[in-house]
Every structure is written in structure tokens, then in C-alpha cells.
Design a protein around this motif. Structure first.
Motif, mmCIF file in Angstrom:
data_model
loop_
_atom_site.group_PDB
_atom_site.id
_atom_site.type_symbol
_atom_site.label_atom_id
_atom_site.label_comp_id
_atom_site.label_asym_id
_atom_site.label_seq_id
_atom_site.Cartn_x
_atom_site.Cartn_y
_atom_site.Cartn_z
ATOM 1 N N UNK A 146 0.837 -1.208 0.000
ATOM 2 C CA UNK A 146 0.000 0.000 0.000
ATOM 3 C C UNK A 146 0.869 1.254 0.000
ATOM 4 N N UNK A 147 1.921 1.257 0.809
ATOM 5 C CA UNK A 147 2.840 2.402 0.838
ATOM 6 C C UNK A 147 3.507 2.572 -0.521
ATOM 7 N N UNK A 148 3.911 1.457 -1.119
ATOM 8 C CA UNK A 148 4.558 1.516 -2.433
ATOM 9 C C UNK A 148 3.622 2.111 -3.482
ATOM 10 N N UNK A 149 2.382 1.665 -3.504
ATOM 11 C CA UNK A 149 1.412 2.193 -4.462
ATOM 12 C C UNK A 149 1.180 3.690 -4.228
ATOM 13 N N UNK A 150 1.027 4.084 -2.982
ATOM 14 C CA UNK A 150 0.836 5.492 -2.648
ATOM 15 C C UNK A 150 1.999 6.339 -3.152
ATOM 16 N N UNK A 151 3.214 5.835 -2.929
ATOM 17 C CA UNK A 151 4.412 6.573 -3.325
ATOM 18 C C UNK A 151 4.465 6.751 -4.842
ATOM 19 N N UNK A 152 4.149 5.704 -5.581
ATOM 20 C CA UNK A 152 4.119 5.795 -7.039
ATOM 21 C C UNK A 152 3.086 6.815 -7.507
ATOM 22 N N UNK A 153 1.928 6.794 -6.878
ATOM 23 C CA UNK A 153 0.864 7.713 -7.282
ATOM 24 C C UNK A 153 1.212 9.159 -6.941
ATOM 25 N N UNK A 154 1.763 9.378 -5.745
ATOM 26 C CA UNK A 154 2.074 10.737 -5.298
ATOM 27 C C UNK A 154 3.189 11.368 -6.122
ATOM 28 N N UNK A 155 4.213 10.587 -6.465
ATOM 29 C CA UNK A 155 5.372 11.134 -7.173
ATOM 30 C C UNK A 155 5.274 10.961 -8.686
ATOM 31 N N UNK A 156 4.251 10.225 -9.142
ATOM 32 C CA UNK A 156 4.046 9.979 -10.568
ATOM 33 C C UNK A 156 5.282 9.356 -11.208
ATOM 34 N N UNK A 157 5.797 8.319 -10.556
ATOM 35 C CA UNK A 157 6.960 7.582 -11.056
ATOM 36 C C UNK A 157 6.652 6.092 -10.989
ATOM 37 N N UNK A 158 7.601 5.276 -11.479
ATOM 38 C CA UNK A 158 7.488 3.835 -11.310
ATOM 39 C C UNK A 158 8.616 3.364 -10.416
ATOM 40 N N UNK A 159 8.262 2.976 -9.208
ATOM 41 C CA UNK A 159 9.197 2.394 -8.247
ATOM 42 C C UNK A 159 8.704 0.981 -7.952
ATOM 43 N N UNK A 160 9.563 -0.005 -8.172
ATOM 44 C CA UNK A 160 9.158 -1.396 -8.022
ATOM 45 C C UNK A 160 9.414 -1.911 -6.607
ATOM 46 N N UNK A 161 8.703 -2.965 -6.262
ATOM 47 C CA UNK A 161 8.943 -3.672 -5.014
ATOM 48 C C UNK A 161 9.544 -5.037 -5.290
#
Length: 213
Positions: A146-161
Motif C-alpha cells: 500500500x505504501x509503495x502504491x501510494x508513493x508511485x501515485x504521489x510522485x508519478x513515477x514507477x518504483x518497483x517492489x
């Protein structure tokens, strides 16, 4: 990045191709190679910018068991500095994304992940490839993702887990199937953000009593 850059004279049947953090996930998941784990306190940014590490294609800067708890804040500052220096070098045209190893951060806990995520901005996240989640179990997986998804949405980037499967509940046959089935169901909605699922070989070796002294 490109595999075998340290051996440019070798004749391949199919030459290695270039990749970076923006490469399509379906290909990128196979590009990591031998990932180098290092403490988050380690300073390697100058070697990267000077292109001294020609055999390094992916690395993990660790906030977990590679450092002591009292080293966490210095490690976080070092990683932020690392990302800043690379971002600045890219902006100045000194290097490109193709010159930068895929860079992941191994967080310590879900709480530390959330806290560190607040220090990121789009500029820094543009250098980072994602995060490694240690001790990834059914009871904490949802929060990590959930934190990972939030971070991707907030920063408009693709960060993988990249979750790490380890621990007794996965090692032991009595609980393994149930735990893995739960994790499969939790991971499914986040499949687009999962680059690899890793296995904690050192942890399992210890649990099975096969680690060397």
C-alpha cells in the motif's frame, strides 16, 4: 546499463542490450544480474559517476541487517545524498540513466519505509528503481504494498517492489503452503509493481542448520 561492459571484446551470438530503470517491466525483471547488497552507509556514488564499476548492473543499499540500528539515520542521509548527486550529474549531462546501476533500497520495517518515503521527491525517485522488502509475510505485506502504491501515485513515477520470502512460516512445511497462498493473493493486485520475488537463502540456511561457521 549493459551486461558484460567489462568484457567489450567478447563476441556474443546475441549482443547484450542496454537497459535502465525506465525499461519495460517485462524485460527489466530479467536484467538485474548479480545484485550487489551493501550497507546504506557505504559511499559508492563517486565510483558510479566515474564509471569504475563496469560489472555492476544492480545494487541494493540496505537499511536493515547490514547496519546497526544507531546507523539508520546516517544511512538514510547517505542514500539521499547519493540520489541527489546522481540526479545532479544527470541534469548536467555528466552521465545518463544508462550509466546508472538499477538502485534499490532495502527498508528496515514498514514504519521506516513510510518515514523514508516522505523524504523522497520526483527528482530523487527518478534515480531510484525501487525497494526491497525484508521479512515479507502475510501480516505485513499489505502495508508494504500500500505504501509503495501510494508513493508511485504521489510522485508519478514507477518504483518497483522486491519482496524477500524468508522466516519460519515459509520455511516450515506445516505453515508454508498456507502462507504462500495468502501472499499470492495479496500480491496479485500489485503485480504491475513487483519486479522480482526474492528468496532469503541465508535465512533459510540458518533455520535448516546448514550455515557454515
Amino acid at each position: 546499463m549493459k551486461h558484460h561492459m567489462y568484457n567489450p571484446g567478447f563476441k556474443f551470438v546475441l549482443n547484450p542490450i542496454e537497459f535502465n530503470k525506465n525499461t519495460e517491466r517485462s524485460l527489466l525483471q530479467y536484467c538485474l544480474g548479480a545484485t550487489l547488497y551493501m550497507p546504506g552507509t557505504k559511499e559508492v556514488v563517486d565510483k558510479i559517476l566515474n564509471k569504475e564499476l563496469t560489472d555492476l548492473t544492480s545494487m541494493v543499499m540496505c537499511f536493515e541487517d547490514a547496519i546497526m540500528e544507531n546507523e539508520l539515520l546516517p544511512a538514510e542521509k547517505n542514500v539521499i545524498s547519493h540520489l541527489n548527486k546522481i540526479a545532479e550529474a544527470i541534469e548536467q549531462g555528466v552521465v545518463s540513466h544508462n550509466d546508472i546501476p538499477l538502485t534499490f533500497i532495502r527498508v528496515r520495517t514498514t514504519e521506516q519505509f513510510r518515514s523514508f518515503a516522505r523524504q523522497l521527491n520526483p527528482r530523487l525517485a527518478n534515480i531510484l528503481s525501487g525497494f526491497v522488502f525484508p521479512k515479507f509475510y502475510s501480516y505485513n505485506a499489505n502495508e508494504y504494498l500500500h505504501i509503495l502504491r501510494e508513493l508511485n501515485d504521489e510522485l508519478n513515477v514507477t518504483l518497483y517492489g522486491m519482496p524477500i520470502l524468508e522466516g519460519r512460516s515459509i520455511a516450515m512445511i506445516e505453515t508454508r503452503t498456507n502462507e504462500l497462498m495468502q501472499l499470492r493473493d495479496i500480491l496479485q493486485p500489485y503485480k504491475d509493481l513487483i519486479l522480482n520475488i526474492r528468496v532469503g537463502g541465508t535465512d533459510f540456511s540458518s533455520l535448516f542448520g546448514v550455515r557454515r561457521g
